[in-house]
Scaffold this motif. Sequence first.
Motif, PDB file in Angstrom:
ATOM      1  N   ASP A 190      42.190 -76.430 -67.308  1.00 41.72           N
ATOM      2  CA  ASP A 190      40.772 -76.530 -66.930  1.00 41.72           C
ATOM      3  C   ASP A 190      39.889 -76.192 -68.120  1.00 41.72           C
ATOM      4  OD1 ASP A 190      41.331 -76.922 -64.105  1.00 41.72           O
ATOM      5  OD2 ASP A 190      41.944 -74.812 -64.112  1.00 41.72           O
ATOM      6  N   PHE A 191      40.362 -75.287 -68.949  1.00 39.60           N
ATOM      7  CA  PHE A 191      39.584 -74.923 -70.140  1.00 39.60           C
ATOM      8  C   PHE A 191      40.516 -74.718 -71.322  1.00 39.60           C
ATOM      9  CE2 PHE A 191      40.228 -70.290 -70.712  1.00 39.60           C
ATOM     10  CZ  PHE A 191      40.822 -69.955 -69.508  1.00 39.60           C
ATOM     11  N   ILE A 192      39.914 -74.847 -72.493  1.00 40.28           N
ATOM     12  CA  ILE A 192      40.669 -74.754 -73.740  1.00 40.28           C
ATOM     13  C   ILE A 192      39.964 -73.734 -74.629  1.00 40.28           C
ATOM     14  CG2 ILE A 192      41.342 -76.032 -75.851  1.00 40.28           C
ATOM     15  CD1 ILE A 192      42.712 -77.182 -73.370  1.00 40.28           C
ATOM     16  N   GLN A 193      40.751 -72.882 -75.250  1.00 46.45           N
ATOM     17  CA  GLN A 193      40.186 -71.998 -76.274  1.00 46.45           C
ATOM     18  C   GLN A 193      40.871 -72.369 -77.580  1.00 46.45           C
ATOM     19  OE1 GLN A 193      41.129 -68.337 -74.168  1.00 46.45           O
ATOM     20  NE2 GLN A 193      38.966 -67.921 -73.834  1.00 46.45           N
ATOM     21  N   THR A 194      40.079 -72.670 -78.600  1.00 48.31           N
ATOM     22  CA  THR A 194      40.716 -73.127 -79.836  1.00 48.31           C
ATOM     23  C   THR A 194      41.096 -71.957 -80.731  1.00 48.31           C
ATOM     24  OG1 THR A 194      38.825 -73.307 -81.358  1.00 48.31           O
ATOM     25  CG2 THR A 194      39.141 -75.132 -79.791  1.00 48.31           C
ATOM     26  N   GLN A 195      41.964 -72.264 -81.660  1.00 48.20           N
ATOM     27  CA  GLN A 195      42.311 -71.353 -82.751  1.00 48.20           C
ATOM     28  C   GLN A 195      41.017 -71.023 -83.513  1.00 48.20           C
ATOM     29  OE1 GLN A 195      44.012 -69.212 -84.387  1.00 48.20           O
ATOM     30  NE2 GLN A 195      45.774 -70.388 -85.101  1.00 48.20           N
ATOM     31  N   CYS A 196      40.978 -69.919 -84.231  1.00 49.78           N
ATOM     32  CA  CYS A 196      39.773 -69.570 -85.000  1.00 49.78           C
ATOM     33  C   CYS A 196      39.419 -70.718 -85.945  1.00 49.78           C
ATOM     34  CB  CYS A 196      39.940 -68.346 -85.883  1.00 49.78           C
ATOM     35  SG  CYS A 196      41.138 -67.164 -85.396  1.00 49.78           S
ATOM     36  N   ILE A 197      38.151 -71.037 -85.925  1.00 46.51           N
ATOM     37  CA  ILE A 197      37.647 -72.144 -86.737  1.00 46.51           C
ATOM     38  C   ILE A 197      36.953 -71.579 -87.977  1.00 46.51           C
ATOM     39  CG2 ILE A 197      35.987 -74.076 -86.775  1.00 46.51           C
ATOM     40  CD1 ILE A 197      36.323 -73.901 -83.566  1.00 46.51           C
ATOM     41  N   TYR A 198      37.327 -72.085 -89.129  1.00 45.28           N
ATOM     42  CA  TYR A 198      36.596 -71.763 -90.361  1.00 45.28           C
ATOM     43  C   TYR A 198      36.182 -73.046 -91.073  1.00 45.28           C
ATOM     44  CZ  TYR A 198      38.285 -67.110 -89.412  1.00 45.28           C
ATOM     45  OH  TYR A 198      38.544 -65.920 -88.792  1.00 45.28           O
ATOM     46  N   THR A 216      36.505 -84.017 -73.276  1.00 48.33           N
ATOM     47  CA  THR A 216      35.539 -82.953 -73.020  1.00 48.33           C
ATOM     48  C   THR A 216      34.874 -83.108 -71.645  1.00 48.33           C
ATOM     49  OG1 THR A 216      33.870 -84.179 -74.257  1.00 48.33           O
ATOM     50  CG2 THR A 216      35.092 -82.513 -75.466  1.00 48.33           C
ATOM     51  N   GLU A 217      35.124 -84.250 -71.019  1.00 48.26           N
ATOM     52  CA  GLU A 217      34.642 -84.448 -69.646  1.00 48.26           C
ATOM     53  C   GLU A 217      35.630 -83.846 -68.657  1.00 48.26           C
ATOM     54  OE1 GLU A 217      31.801 -86.250 -68.690  1.00 48.26           O
ATOM     55  OE2 GLU A 217      31.377 -86.046 -70.844  1.00 48.26           O
ATOM     56  N   LYS A 218      36.876 -83.731 -69.094  1.00 52.93           N
ATOM     57  CA  LYS A 218      37.939 -83.292 -68.188  1.00 52.93           C
ATOM     58  C   LYS A 218      38.220 -81.807 -68.271  1.00 52.93           C
ATOM     59  CE  LYS A 218      40.413 -87.678 -68.635  1.00 52.93           C
ATOM     60  NZ  LYS A 218      41.462 -88.206 -69.500  1.00 52.93           N
ATOM     61  N   ALA A 219      37.880 -81.194 -69.398  1.00 50.92           N
ATOM     62  CA  ALA A 219      38.135 -79.758 -69.556  1.00 50.92           C
ATOM     63  C   ALA A 219      37.030 -79.163 -70.417  1.00 50.92           C
ATOM     64  CB  ALA A 219      39.493 -79.530 -70.221  1.00 50.92           C
ATOM     65  N   TYR A 220      36.792 -77.880 -70.227  1.00 52.43           N
ATOM     66  CA  TYR A 220      35.771 -77.180 -71.017  1.00 52.43           C
ATOM     67  C   TYR A 220      36.414 -76.681 -72.304  1.00 52.43           C
ATOM     68  CZ  TYR A 220      33.601 -76.951 -66.399  1.00 52.43           C
ATOM     69  OH  TYR A 220      33.076 -77.261 -65.165  1.00 52.43           O
ATOM     70  N   ILE A 221      35.787 -76.985 -73.415  1.00 52.31           N
ATOM     71  CA  ILE A 221      36.360 -76.549 -74.687  1.00 52.31           C
ATOM     72  C   ILE A 221      35.527 -75.426 -75.290  1.00 52.31           C
ATOM     73  CG2 ILE A 221      37.015 -77.264 -77.026  1.00 52.31           C
ATOM     74  CD1 ILE A 221      37.866 -79.888 -75.837  1.00 52.31           C
ATOM     75  N   LEU A 222      36.183 -74.297 -75.495  1.00 51.70           N
ATOM     76  CA  LEU A 222      35.531 -73.131 -76.096  1.00 51.70           C
ATOM     77  C   LEU A 222      36.001 -73.022 -77.544  1.00 51.70           C
ATOM     78  CD1 LEU A 222      35.084 -72.638 -73.072  1.00 51.70           C
ATOM     79  CD2 LEU A 222      35.573 -70.221 -73.438  1.00 51.70           C
ATOM     80  N   ALA A 223      35.055 -72.991 -78.448  1.00 51.31           N
ATOM     81  CA  ALA A 223      35.389 -72.943 -79.873  1.00 51.31           C
ATOM     82  C   ALA A 223      35.746 -71.517 -80.280  1.00 51.31           C
ATOM     83  CB  ALA A 223      34.201 -73.447 -80.692  1.00 51.31           C
ATOM     84  N   GLY A 224      36.843 -71.369 -80.985  1.00 58.41           N
ATOM     85  CA  GLY A 224      37.316 -70.043 -81.390  1.00 58.41           C
ATOM     86  C   GLY A 224      36.613 -69.529 -82.642  1.00 58.41           C
ATOM     87  N   GLY A 282      30.338 -81.640 -76.725  1.00 56.87           N
ATOM     88  CA  GLY A 282      31.742 -81.436 -76.379  1.00 56.87           C
ATOM     89  C   GLY A 282      32.171 -79.976 -76.381  1.00 56.87           C
ATOM     90  N   VAL A 283      31.326 -79.094 -76.927  1.00 55.10           N
ATOM     91  CA  VAL A 283      31.678 -77.674 -76.955  1.00 55.10           C
ATOM     92  C   VAL A 283      30.972 -76.962 -75.796  1.00 55.10           C
ATOM     93  CG1 VAL A 283      31.579 -75.521 -78.272  1.00 55.10           C
ATOM     94  CG2 VAL A 283      32.078 -77.677 -79.431  1.00 55.10           C
ATOM     95  N   ALA A 284      31.770 -76.323 -74.944  1.00 59.96           N
ATOM     96  CA  ALA A 284      31.213 -75.705 -73.734  1.00 59.96           C
ATOM     97  C   ALA A 284      31.004 -74.211 -73.872  1.00 59.96           C
ATOM     98  CB  ALA A 284      32.133 -75.995 -72.554  1.00 59.96           C
ATOM     99  N   GLY A 285      31.411 -73.671 -75.003  1.00 54.62           N
ATOM    100  CA  GLY A 285      31.253 -72.238 -75.175  1.00 54.62           C
ATOM    101  C   GLY A 285      31.987 -71.757 -76.405  1.00 54.62           C
ATOM    102  N   VAL A 286      31.966 -70.446 -76.592  1.00 57.14           N
ATOM    103  CA  VAL A 286      32.633 -69.843 -77.742  1.00 57.14           C
ATOM    104  C   VAL A 286      33.598 -68.766 -77.261  1.00 57.14           C
ATOM    105  CG1 VAL A 286      32.212 -68.189 -79.628  1.00 57.14           C
ATOM    106  CG2 VAL A 286      30.944 -70.335 -79.569  1.00 57.14           C
ATOM    107  N   HIS A 287      34.753 -68.733 -77.894  1.00 51.41           N
ATOM    108  CA  HIS A 287      35.700 -67.647 -77.640  1.00 51.41           C
ATOM    109  C   HIS A 287      35.711 -66.762 -78.882  1.00 51.41           C
ATOM    110  CE1 HIS A 287      39.002 -65.291 -76.398  1.00 51.41           C
ATOM    111  NE2 HIS A 287      39.870 -65.800 -77.249  1.00 51.41           N
ATOM    112  N   LEU A 288      35.177 -65.568 -78.738  1.00 50.06           N
ATOM    113  CA  LEU A 288      35.048 -64.659 -79.880  1.00 50.06           C
ATOM    114  C   LEU A 288      36.239 -63.709 -79.935  1.00 50.06           C
ATOM    115  CD1 LEU A 288      33.085 -63.677 -82.188  1.00 50.06           C
ATOM    116  CD2 LEU A 288      32.308 -61.954 -80.562  1.00 50.06           C
TER     117      LEU A 288
END
Lengths: 313, 222
Positions: A190-198, A216-224, A282-288
């Motif tokens: 349902d949601f994705i949290q990405t690896q840390c982005i630099y 990005t319509e099918k799952a929420y992507i949280l940028a790491g 396409g980015v639904a949030g941030v994973h800190l």
Amino acid sequence: MSNNGLKSGSNLEKVLKAGHFAFTGECGPPKGANVEHLKEKFEHLRGKVDAVNVTDNQTAVVRMSSAAASAIMAANGIEPNFQMVCRDRNRLAMMADILGVYSLGVRNMLCLSGDHQKFGNHPQSKNVFDIDSIQLIAMVKKMRDEGKFLNDEDIDEPPKMFIGAAANPFADPYEFRVYRLANKIDAGADFIQTQCIYNMPRFRDFIKMAVEMGLTEKAYILAGVTPMKSARMAQYMAKMVPGMDVPEALIERLKGAGKGKQAEEGIKFAIEQIDEFKEMEGVAGVHLMAIEWEHKVPEIAERAGVLPRPQVD
Amino acid sequence: MIIADRKSLEEILDMIKDFKKILLVGCKGCVTVCNVGGEKEVGVLAVILKIARKKEGNPIEIDEKTLERQCDPEYVEQIRDIFDQYDAVLSMACGVGPQFLSEAYPSQRFFPAVDTKFFGGAVQHGIWEERCAGCGTCVIHHYDGLCPIARCSKSLQHGPCGGSADGKCEIAKDVECIWDTIVKKKMEQGRLEDLRTIRAPKDWQTARDGGPRKSIREELVQ
Ligand code: SF4
Ligand code: SF4
């Protein structure tokens, strides 16, 4: 589906479903049974994030179980995102733990392969990998939506989990990463949290592909996002962490900040990133993931303008 | 074939320290091909052991014998007349050999001189690599003839994991990420869609997880 069309009813799910920009944090359980230490860490995150990832023997170093730490967090009124790796448990233990944490109030989980035990502090151990992360996602979905165990037997009170998965846009082969993301979403994430982005250019490219593929319509992507504490940390991550992409320019920028000011520069970069992610299609949030820096989360959240966190009923 | 490495001299010397007369048995099967336990290696080990023991002031008598195969009762019989003339028997076959010997000669004691490692082959002279984990249900056709069960460090059926970098596995820079190779082959051949299939969890009952295994070929059973 009951529960107002929600899959799990977790706070994170509600925030995302209502269209808010999600903000999640992370907390590694202590290397011991020190509950006070755990509480001290997650208290910094109270009210500052929508859910807190609880790592599962991260980097294959043994710690208090993510299940117990998640349950303690839930009991203290902070929403956990229970992480589970495929390295340490077979399917019986996994399903048992999923039922266990659900019964203790956990509503989000993140399904991971897990770092190989070679990295950790018990490299002598046997690795399990009975199923892989994609099969784990599918298993949790089956438990939730069909109310069945992997063997098709009925579950007495299925666990209604909001299902998360990880994505590393920076691992190789690069061209395939978005397809692996697609597989995870097909499996039921349902949601994705990405690896840390630099490496921002590379991430922009990745998310563009994900948008074009309709992911990005099918799952929420949280940028790491993981703020760098120093140029040395950046250099270490660039060299020592497989699948981590730290551009030379960032290392130079941190060095350029001068002694005693590198941490602030790292936070500044993280805030610039968060600002960009807020606007990025396409980015639904941030994973800190403020690793061993939980006390900095309130400040970063404040300065990134993500406070107060939305209350969704 | 089965690949093994010889145990260290120290370990072997320690195993046989109480014995004065041993039989060193090689095997002409896999361990001959991977240069670890054939006639030649038996000869070399015998010499080294004798020299080492002599140095310690505790000489040892060693007879040598290399069987056609130690994993076949017919050839195991070849030491029937001599097995009890020794304090112990040291086998240079894979782990199967000393077990067949132990079963055939319960009164004798057998010791392994090699560490049995994997099913594989030589990729170049002197270097052997693992290819199969004997999972009992071969699925390599899904992966263009490359086995992620044996060759991915996490046996992933859907790889590569987030640790794959530059074609190497996250565990070490000298380990190939087989998933990188699988994906690249599929991409080159325009069959990436094959990797968009979600596969069911593997049934490990046919692997060692299902307990010790047996293979019965009815037509051959007398
Ligand atoms: S799939 Fe199983 S039988 Fe086939 S090569 Fe791999 S480990 Fe061996
Ligand atoms: S890096 Fe490649 S070979 Fe290593 S565990 Fe990950 S997918 Fe498997």
